[in-house]
Scaffold this motif. Sequence first.
Motif, short mmCIF file in Angstrom:
data_model
loop_
_atom_site.label_atom_id
_atom_site.label_comp_id
_atom_site.label_asym_id
_atom_site.label_seq_id
_atom_site.Cartn_x
_atom_site.Cartn_y
_atom_site.Cartn_z
N LEU A 197 -21.96 42.56 -109.69
CA LEU A 197 -21.17 42.99 -108.54
C LEU A 197 -21.19 41.94 -107.44
O LEU A 197 -20.17 41.68 -106.78
CB LEU A 197 -21.70 44.33 -108.01
CG LEU A 197 -21.46 45.55 -108.90
CD1 LEU A 197 -22.26 46.74 -108.38
CD2 LEU A 197 -19.98 45.88 -108.97
N TYR A 198 -22.34 41.33 -107.22
CA TYR A 198 -22.48 40.28 -106.21
C TYR A 198 -21.54 39.11 -106.53
O TYR A 198 -20.85 38.59 -105.65
CB TYR A 198 -23.93 39.83 -106.19
CG TYR A 198 -24.29 38.74 -105.20
CD1 TYR A 198 -24.64 39.03 -103.90
CD2 TYR A 198 -24.33 37.40 -105.61
CE1 TYR A 198 -25.02 38.04 -103.00
CE2 TYR A 198 -24.70 36.40 -104.73
CZ TYR A 198 -25.04 36.72 -103.43
OH TYR A 198 -25.40 35.73 -102.56
N ALA A 199 -21.52 38.70 -107.80
CA ALA A 199 -20.65 37.59 -108.20
C ALA A 199 -19.17 37.97 -108.09
O ALA A 199 -18.33 37.15 -107.69
CB ALA A 199 -20.97 37.17 -109.63
N MET A 200 -18.85 39.21 -108.40
CA MET A 200 -17.46 39.66 -108.41
C MET A 200 -16.94 39.93 -106.99
O MET A 200 -15.82 39.55 -106.65
CB MET A 200 -17.33 40.92 -109.26
CG MET A 200 -15.92 41.48 -109.36
SD MET A 200 -15.84 42.93 -110.42
CE MET A 200 -16.79 44.12 -109.47
N GLN A 201 -17.77 40.57 -106.15
CA GLN A 201 -17.33 41.01 -104.83
C GLN A 201 -17.72 40.06 -103.70
O GLN A 201 -17.12 40.08 -102.63
CB GLN A 201 -17.93 42.38 -104.50
CG GLN A 201 -17.57 43.49 -105.48
CD GLN A 201 -18.29 44.80 -105.18
OE1 GLN A 201 -17.79 45.87 -105.50
NE2 GLN A 201 -19.45 44.74 -104.55
N GLY A 202 -18.79 39.30 -103.92
CA GLY A 202 -19.35 38.48 -102.85
C GLY A 202 -20.37 39.22 -102.01
O GLY A 202 -20.98 38.65 -101.12
N TYR A 203 -20.58 40.49 -102.30
CA TYR A 203 -21.54 41.32 -101.58
C TYR A 203 -21.97 42.47 -102.49
O TYR A 203 -21.28 42.81 -103.47
CB TYR A 203 -20.93 41.91 -100.30
CG TYR A 203 -19.93 43.02 -100.58
CD1 TYR A 203 -20.33 44.35 -100.66
CD2 TYR A 203 -18.58 42.74 -100.81
CE1 TYR A 203 -19.43 45.37 -100.95
CE2 TYR A 203 -17.66 43.75 -101.10
CZ TYR A 203 -18.10 45.06 -101.18
OH TYR A 203 -17.20 46.06 -101.48
N VAL A 204 -23.10 43.08 -102.15
CA VAL A 204 -23.51 44.35 -102.76
C VAL A 204 -24.11 45.21 -101.65
O VAL A 204 -25.08 44.81 -101.00
CB VAL A 204 -24.56 44.17 -103.88
CG1 VAL A 204 -24.83 45.52 -104.54
CG2 VAL A 204 -24.10 43.16 -104.91
N TRP A 205 -23.50 46.35 -101.41
CA TRP A 205 -23.98 47.30 -100.40
C TRP A 205 -24.88 48.31 -101.11
O TRP A 205 -24.39 49.22 -101.77
CB TRP A 205 -22.78 47.97 -99.73
CG TRP A 205 -23.08 49.09 -98.79
CD1 TRP A 205 -24.26 49.35 -98.13
CD2 TRP A 205 -22.17 50.12 -98.37
NE1 TRP A 205 -24.14 50.48 -97.34
CE2 TRP A 205 -22.86 50.96 -97.47
CE3 TRP A 205 -20.84 50.39 -98.68
CZ2 TRP A 205 -22.26 52.08 -96.88
CZ3 TRP A 205 -20.24 51.50 -98.09
CH2 TRP A 205 -20.95 52.32 -97.20
N LEU A 206 -26.18 48.12 -100.99
CA LEU A 206 -27.16 48.96 -101.67
C LEU A 206 -27.49 50.17 -100.80
O LEU A 206 -28.13 50.05 -99.75
CB LEU A 206 -28.42 48.15 -101.97
CG LEU A 206 -28.21 46.96 -102.91
CD1 LEU A 206 -29.46 46.10 -102.97
CD2 LEU A 206 -27.81 47.44 -104.31
N LYS A 207 -27.07 51.32 -101.25
CA LYS A 207 -27.27 52.56 -100.49
C LYS A 207 -28.69 53.08 -100.63
O LYS A 207 -29.18 53.28 -101.74
CB LYS A 207 -26.29 53.63 -100.96
CG LYS A 207 -24.83 53.38 -100.60
CD LYS A 207 -24.60 53.48 -99.10
CE LYS A 207 -24.95 54.86 -98.56
NZ LYS A 207 -24.83 54.91 -97.07
#
Length: 311
Positions: free
Chosen positions: A51-61
Motif C-alpha cells: 500500500l505504501y508503494a502504491m499510494q505513497g502513504y499508509v494511514w494505520l488506524k
Amino acid sequence: MSISSLGSVSANEVSKIALSANGKALSTAPDRLGYLSPTDPSVGIETIRHLYAMQGYVWLKGLLPRREVIDFRGFALSHLAASGLLKPGTDASLGTASAGAFDRQLADRRLMSLVRSSAYEGFCAQPRLSRPMDAFVGGLSYLHKRKIMRFTMPGTATATPAHYDLVYLRGGTSRVVTVWIPIGDTSIDMGGLIYLEGSHAVGAAMEARFSSDNAGLSPEERVSAYNRNMSEGGWVSKDLPAMAERFDTRWLVADYEAGDVVLHSPYMIHASTTNQSVDGLIRLSTDIRYQNVDDEIDARWGSHWSLDDML
C-alpha cells in the motif's frame, strides 16, 4: 478510487468542510478533494509495504493505544500551559485554547525543552512503533534524533506549505520513512496533514530531474541548490488549490483519531490547512523519521530540532 466508501466521512460530508491555507480555499469538487484510505495494522507488513508503494502513504488506524496518546497529549500541553495557551480550568488533554493572547516565545522555549525530554523520546521510540518499523525497513530501524512537534492554535493563519520531505533529507538515504502522529483526535477542521493523491510519483520524477541538472555540484552545494530549486520552481507552494490543478489530482483529507499513525514516502507531497476547530481545540502532532540503520544517515538530522535550525 471512490471516496464515498473510505473511512467514516462520505463525499458529501467532505465537500461541506471549508478548508483553507495561506488565504486560499481548497476546492470541494470531487476531482479535487477526497479522503485518505485507512488501513488496519493487522493486515501484515507485506500488505502495508504494498500500500505504501502504491499510494505513497499508509494511514494505520489505531496502531497506538488511544488512552496512552491522549495521556501524552495532556502531558505535553501541561508543559506548555505556563505560556497561557490553554483555557483556564480545563483538562490539558482536551487542549482547549485560551480565548486571549498567550506568550508565544515562552511556549516555543517550552516546546524546545519538550522535544529534548526522555518522555517525548520514549513516546517516539516505543516498541509499538519501533518494532513495526524494524519490519517495514527490513532490518534494525534508526530513529532520527531531529524530531519535530507542532502545536497549532485555532483561528490562526498557520499552515504548512506543500512539500515532499526528501527536500530536507538529501544528505542521507532516499529510503527514509516519515511517521506522522496526531497527538489526540484531529478532525478535518483542525488542519491535520493532507496529501496530494499520487504525488509520490511526481516527487520521484522531480528528484531525478534535479539530480541530473545538478550533477556537477559538490554534495553540500547540491543540497542547497535542490532546496533553492524547489522553492523557486514552485514545487514548495503555499497555493494548495493550484497544486491540485497543476497535477490534475485531489487533496486527500482525514478525520484522525488518537492512536492513528501515518507513514508517508519522502516523495509524497503533503501540507496542512489552517486550524478552524469548531470546539476551539489546539492541534498537536509530531513528525519523526525512521530508516534502516545500515543506510546512509543525513548528519544534519543528528541534532535535536530547533526552530532556527534552517532545515
